[in-house]
Scaffold this motif. Structure first.
Motif, PDB file in Angstrom:
ATOM      1  N   ARG A   1       0.827  -1.210   0.000  1.00 34.88           N
ATOM      2  CA  ARG A   1       0.000   0.000   0.000  1.00 34.88           C
ATOM      3  C   ARG A   1       0.863   1.263   0.000  1.00 34.88           C
ATOM      4  NH1 ARG A   1      -3.084  -3.713   2.952  1.00 34.88           N
ATOM      5  NH2 ARG A   1      -5.194  -3.969   2.155  1.00 34.88           N
ATOM      6  N   ALA A   2       2.049   1.170   0.591  1.00 30.36           N
ATOM      7  CA  ALA A   2       2.962   2.305   0.601  1.00 30.36           C
ATOM      8  C   ALA A   2       3.388   2.674  -0.815  1.00 30.36           C
ATOM      9  CB  ALA A   2       4.193   2.000   1.452  1.00 30.36           C
ATOM     10  N   VAL A   3       3.704   1.668  -1.624  1.00 31.30           N
ATOM     11  CA  VAL A   3       4.095   1.924  -3.014  1.00 31.30           C
ATOM     12  C   VAL A   3       2.985   2.664  -3.741  1.00 31.30           C
ATOM     13  CG1 VAL A   3       4.605   0.839  -5.236  1.00 31.30           C
ATOM     14  CG2 VAL A   3       5.726   0.003  -3.147  1.00 31.30           C
ATOM     15  N   LEU A   4       1.762   2.170  -3.606  1.00 35.28           N
ATOM     16  CA  LEU A   4       0.621   2.818  -4.264  1.00 35.28           C
ATOM     17  C   LEU A   4       0.419   4.238  -3.750  1.00 35.28           C
ATOM     18  CD1 LEU A   4      -1.933  -0.136  -4.331  1.00 35.28           C
ATOM     19  CD2 LEU A   4      -0.601   0.776  -6.245  1.00 35.28           C
ATOM     20  N   ALA A   5       0.514   4.419  -2.433  1.00 33.37           N
ATOM     21  CA  ALA A   5       0.297   5.746  -1.844  1.00 33.37           C
ATOM     22  C   ALA A   5       1.372   6.734  -2.298  1.00 33.37           C
ATOM     23  CB  ALA A   5       0.268   5.649  -0.322  1.00 33.37           C
ATOM     24  N   ILE A   6       2.609   6.283  -2.407  1.00 32.87           N
ATOM     25  CA  ILE A   6       3.679   7.165  -2.881  1.00 32.87           C
ATOM     26  C   ILE A   6       3.403   7.595  -4.317  1.00 32.87           C
ATOM     27  CG2 ILE A   6       6.128   7.248  -3.528  1.00 32.87           C
ATOM     28  CD1 ILE A   6       6.612   5.435  -1.015  1.00 32.87           C
ATOM     29  N   GLN A   7       2.990   6.642  -5.148  1.00 30.85           N
ATOM     30  CA  GLN A   7       2.704   6.955  -6.544  1.00 30.85           C
ATOM     31  C   GLN A   7       1.498   7.879  -6.689  1.00 30.85           C
ATOM     32  OE1 GLN A   7       2.449   2.877  -7.890  1.00 30.85           O
ATOM     33  NE2 GLN A   7       4.534   2.921  -8.699  1.00 30.85           N
ATOM     34  N   GLU A   8       0.510   7.721  -5.823  1.00 29.50           N
ATOM     35  CA  GLU A   8      -0.712   8.525  -5.920  1.00 29.50           C
ATOM     36  C   GLU A   8      -0.560   9.905  -5.310  1.00 29.50           C
ATOM     37  OE1 GLU A   8      -3.786   6.165  -4.111  1.00 29.50           O
ATOM     38  OE2 GLU A   8      -3.747   4.681  -5.726  1.00 29.50           O
ATOM     39  N   THR A   9       0.086  10.010  -4.152  1.00 29.80           N
ATOM     40  CA  THR A   9       0.124  11.289  -3.435  1.00 29.80           C
ATOM     41  C   THR A   9       1.369  12.122  -3.710  1.00 29.80           C
ATOM     42  OG1 THR A   9       1.154  10.329  -1.445  1.00 29.80           O
ATOM     43  CG2 THR A   9      -1.273  10.343  -1.544  1.00 29.80           C
ATOM     44  N   ARG A  10       2.436  11.507  -4.203  1.00 27.60           N
ATOM     45  CA  ARG A  10       3.696  12.208  -4.474  1.00 27.60           C
ATOM     46  C   ARG A  10       4.137  13.079  -3.285  1.00 27.60           C
ATOM     47  NH1 ARG A  10       5.466   9.190  -8.363  1.00 27.60           N
ATOM     48  NH2 ARG A  10       4.253   9.243 -10.261  1.00 27.60           N
ATOM     49  N   PRO A  11       4.356  12.446  -2.123  1.00 24.40           N
ATOM     50  CA  PRO A  11       4.751  13.227  -0.941  1.00 24.40           C
ATOM     51  C   PRO A  11       6.176  13.755  -1.069  1.00 24.40           C
ATOM     52  CG  PRO A  11       4.962  10.897  -0.492  1.00 24.40           C
ATOM     53  CD  PRO A  11       4.333  11.011  -1.857  1.00 24.40           C
TER      54      PRO A  11
END
Length: 122
Positions: free
Chosen positions: A39-49
């Motif tokens: 889920r971290a990989v997906l969240a990084i790709q989606e939110t671009r923190p």
């Protein structure tokens, strides 16, 4: 300067603790959280923190697996958060900005965020 952060930890209380500390810091916005590496990989790709506070040990895909899954261009600044110090050298080998040992307090987090701010300015 606004710092967009993502919190990744498999322990709900650890995520809550970090979110609470981050909420006390000026200019910090938590844009998401994840409870495992996938889920971290997906969240990084989606939110671009701007920065990811990343636990090392998680079921499935650990923190280092997250880095291996993402390409170098997708990686934001990384701060590893762990209860185990034996991963610190490896974390800096993969260019982590910082390595925070649990438990930690506001002062330690603030020092880390100053490093994050300096990295973003550069």
């Amino acid at each position: 300067m606004r710092i967009r952060t993502l919190v990744v930890d498999d322990e709900p209380l650890a995520r809550e603790w970090l979110r609470n500390l981050l909420s006390r810091e000026d200019g910090v916005e938590v844009v998401g959280e994840a409870e495992d590496g996938f889920r971290a990989v997906l969240a990084i790709q989606e939110t671009r923190p701007d920065v990811v506070f990343l636990d090392v040990q998680m079921p499935g895909l650990d923190g280092f697996g997250v880095l291996e899954t993402l390409g170098p261009r997708e990686l934001p600044a990384l701060v590893f958060v762990s209860a185990f110090d034996q991963y610190a050298v490896r974390a800096f080998d993969v260019h982590a900005l910082d390595y925070i040992l649990k438990p930690f307090g506001q002062e330690r987090l603030h020092a880390t965020l100053e490093r994050v701010r300096a990295r973003i300015r550069d």
